[in-house]
Design a protein around this motif. Structure first.
Motif, short mmCIF file in Angstrom:
data_model
loop_
_atom_site.label_atom_id
_atom_site.label_comp_id
_atom_site.label_asym_id
_atom_site.label_seq_id
_atom_site.Cartn_x
_atom_site.Cartn_y
_atom_site.Cartn_z
N ARG A 117 22.98 33.09 45.86
CA ARG A 117 23.81 33.50 44.35
C ARG A 117 23.89 32.54 43.35
O ARG A 117 23.44 32.94 42.31
N THR A 118 23.64 31.39 43.79
CA THR A 118 23.80 30.47 42.93
C THR A 118 22.33 29.58 42.58
O THR A 118 21.99 29.03 41.66
N GLN A 119 21.22 29.95 43.39
CA GLN A 119 20.01 29.60 43.21
C GLN A 119 18.72 30.48 43.63
O GLN A 119 17.93 30.24 44.19
N ALA A 120 19.08 31.60 42.75
CA ALA A 120 18.25 32.76 43.00
C ALA A 120 16.87 32.82 42.60
O ALA A 120 15.93 33.02 43.26
N ALA A 121 16.53 31.92 41.47
CA ALA A 121 15.22 31.65 40.92
C ALA A 121 14.54 30.89 42.23
O ALA A 121 13.30 31.02 42.54
N GLN A 122 15.08 29.82 42.63
CA GLN A 122 14.53 29.03 43.70
C GLN A 122 14.28 29.82 45.05
O GLN A 122 13.21 29.82 45.62
N VAL A 123 15.20 30.72 45.35
CA VAL A 123 14.90 31.55 46.57
C VAL A 123 13.58 32.60 46.30
O VAL A 123 12.83 32.66 47.22
N ARG A 124 13.48 33.13 45.10
CA ARG A 124 12.42 33.85 44.75
C ARG A 124 11.18 33.22 44.89
O ARG A 124 10.29 33.98 45.01
N THR B 58 18.29 47.95 54.52
CA THR B 58 17.83 47.83 53.26
C THR B 58 18.73 46.99 52.45
O THR B 58 18.38 46.10 51.52
N THR B 59 19.97 47.34 52.53
CA THR B 59 21.05 46.64 51.63
C THR B 59 21.08 45.19 51.92
O THR B 59 21.14 44.27 50.92
N ALA B 60 20.73 44.78 53.24
CA ALA B 60 20.83 43.56 53.64
C ALA B 60 19.60 42.69 53.02
O ALA B 60 19.76 41.42 52.76
N VAL B 61 18.44 43.25 53.04
CA VAL B 61 17.18 42.88 52.62
C VAL B 61 17.47 42.74 51.10
O VAL B 61 16.96 41.56 50.68
N LYS B 62 17.96 43.60 50.48
CA LYS B 62 18.06 43.53 48.76
C LYS B 62 18.96 42.19 48.87
O LYS B 62 18.88 41.64 47.81
N ALA B 63 20.12 41.99 49.47
CA ALA B 63 20.87 40.90 49.32
C ALA B 63 20.35 39.64 49.46
O ALA B 63 20.59 38.68 48.59
N LEU B 64 19.49 39.73 50.57
CA LEU B 64 18.89 38.34 50.96
C LEU B 64 17.78 37.88 50.13
O LEU B 64 17.43 36.75 49.99
N THR B 65 17.16 38.83 49.28
CA THR B 65 16.06 38.76 48.35
C THR B 65 16.41 38.67 46.99
O THR B 65 15.56 38.68 45.94
N THR B 66 17.69 38.57 46.76
CA THR B 66 18.44 38.33 45.30
C THR B 66 18.21 39.65 44.30
O THR B 66 18.65 39.86 43.37
N LEU B 67 18.07 40.72 45.07
CA LEU B 67 17.80 41.82 44.30
C LEU B 67 19.12 42.75 44.06
O LEU B 67 19.22 43.50 42.91
N ILE B 68 19.97 42.41 45.08
CA ILE B 68 21.43 42.95 44.81
C ILE B 68 22.55 41.62 44.60
O ILE B 68 22.15 40.81 45.42
N ASP B 69 23.57 41.81 44.09
CA ASP B 69 24.52 40.70 44.27
C ASP B 69 25.54 41.24 45.37
O ASP B 69 25.50 42.33 45.84
N ILE B 70 26.04 40.32 46.04
CA ILE B 70 27.07 40.35 47.12
C ILE B 70 28.46 40.46 46.74
O ILE B 70 28.87 39.65 45.87
N SER B 71 29.42 41.23 47.28
CA SER B 71 30.63 41.25 46.89
C SER B 71 31.30 39.93 47.36
O SER B 71 32.75 39.63 46.95
N ASP B 72 31.04 39.56 48.84
CA ASP B 72 31.55 38.60 49.58
C ASP B 72 30.80 38.02 50.65
O ASP B 72 29.83 38.49 50.97
N GLY B 73 31.21 36.64 50.91
CA GLY B 73 30.39 36.15 51.96
C GLY B 73 29.31 35.06 51.38
O GLY B 73 29.39 34.86 50.04
N ARG B 74 28.34 34.39 52.21
CA ARG B 74 27.34 33.33 51.63
C ARG B 74 26.02 33.62 52.32
O ARG B 74 26.10 34.20 53.47
N ALA B 75 25.26 33.58 51.76
CA ALA B 75 23.64 33.59 52.21
C ALA B 75 22.88 32.57 51.58
O ALA B 75 22.85 32.21 50.50
N SER B 76 21.84 32.18 52.45
CA SER B 76 20.76 31.09 52.11
C SER B 76 19.64 31.47 52.68
O SER B 76 19.51 31.91 53.58
N VAL B 77 18.49 31.15 51.67
CA VAL B 77 16.86 31.61 52.14
C VAL B 77 16.36 30.12 51.71
O VAL B 77 16.17 29.69 50.91
N ALA B 78 15.91 29.63 53.02
CA ALA B 78 15.01 28.48 53.04
C ALA B 78 15.82 27.35 52.27
O ALA B 78 15.39 26.47 51.45
#
Length: 307
Positions: free
Chosen positions: A68-75, A43-63
């Motif tokens: 982290r930097t384009q959360a609105a576009q991800v949502r 569930t933490t992974a899902v929350k991170a990938l859906t921008t519901l929580i910020d991550i402490s380290d690493g990078r992720a992109s969706v579509a």
């Protein structure tokens, strides 16, 4: 092209890492299963990938957009269905979907058209005017998934979508998930029902302690815990010793059920039949089976616990 990418994700809560080097690559248009015991970090992974929580380290992109930097576009490009239904039980099915459409910024005409389309896709047209409180569990869950598809997301996140549903309702939801993927949406499915992942997912990632510990197709993961097995059931317990001596390899015996199980390819099914014929044993039953995802899951997570 990978629709979901996570590399080295870490999420820290005090001294605890809920995610600890989480990596995931999911191509477009597939159903990808994410399995793990309670507390593994699904569930933490899902929350991170859906921008519901910020991550402490690493990078992720969706579509193609950074979480982290384009959360609105991800949502704008995802749908998220949690464990609890988000629909209003007082409203009817069509009213719910129109409401969600309006919240997403559609005009009333657009929202109504989209609602009717989704009701037809998920087999809810006849119940569209009824209050959701009169729906069965499977119907509510299908409506919930439909609500997550108002804007035709590139990625749909399903977090334990069939928890608490009976077998018939689960099958209804499974068919809906297949329908979603068939229309080109990538689906990330977290579940503790191993048969659910086996039925739906083309690729599976098993996680524990905040990271991926194994991944592959369901068949590939099953091969990791051994090949096919043949189980011989005899009529008399007195025959068990003779059967064990006749069959090569490490046979497992269960005197209570009068069964002997032998692994393949140590022998073949035809070889088992010939061996039984040579000792004049006619089995009551002869079953060929593959390891289950339950066995894969238990084997992998037990190894991690030992470490």
């Amino acid at each position: 092209m990978h629709t979901l990418i996570a590399e080295g994700l870490r999420k820290r809560y005090g001294d605890l890492f809920a995610l600890d080097g989480f990596d995931l690559h999911v191509p477009a248009g597939v159903i990808h299963g994410l399995l793990g015991p309670n507390g593994a970090g699904k569930t933490t992974a899902v929350k991170a990938l859906t921008t519901l929580i910020d991550i402490s380290d690493g990078r992720a992109s969706v579509a193609g957009f950074d979480v982290r930097t384009q959360a609105a576009q991800v949502r704008r490009r995802i749908g998220l269905i949690g464990q609890n239904a988000a629909v209003d039980e007082v409203l009817g099915g069509r009213q719910n979907l129109i409401m969600f459409g309006r919240l997403y910024g559609l005009t009333r005409a657009e929202a109504t058209s989209r609602a009717d389309e989704l009701l037809a896709v998920f087999g809810l047209t006849e119940a569209a005017g009824r209050a959701v409180s009169t729906y069965s569990g499977g119907m509510r869950r299908r409506l919930d998934i439909a609500a997550g598809l108002i804007l035709t997301p590139a990625v749909l996140f399903l977090d334990e979508p069939t928890t608490g549903l009976d077998p018939r309702a689960r099958n209804e939801v499974w068919n809906s998930i297949r329908e979603v993927a068939g229309r080109g949406t990538t689906v990330l499915l977290t579940t503790q029902y191993l048969d659910e992942a086996d039925q739906l997912a083309s690729q599976i990632s098993v996680m524990n302690h905040g990271k991926i510990i194994a991944e592959g197709t369901p068949d590939a993961l099953k091969r990791q815990v051994g090949g096919d097995r043949v189980t011989v059931t005899v009529g008399l317990r007195d025959s068990l010793d003779a059967v064990v001596r006749a069959l090569p390899g490490g046979s497992a015996v269960d005197a209570e059920t009068r069964t002997v199980t032998v692994a393949l390819p140590g022998t073949s099914l035809a070889g088992v039949v010939r061996a039984l014929d040579e000792i004049d044993v006619v089995p009551e039953d002869l079953q060929l089976r593959r390891p289950t995802l339950d066995e894969v899951f238990l084997t992998l997570t037990e190894k991690e616990t030992v470490r």
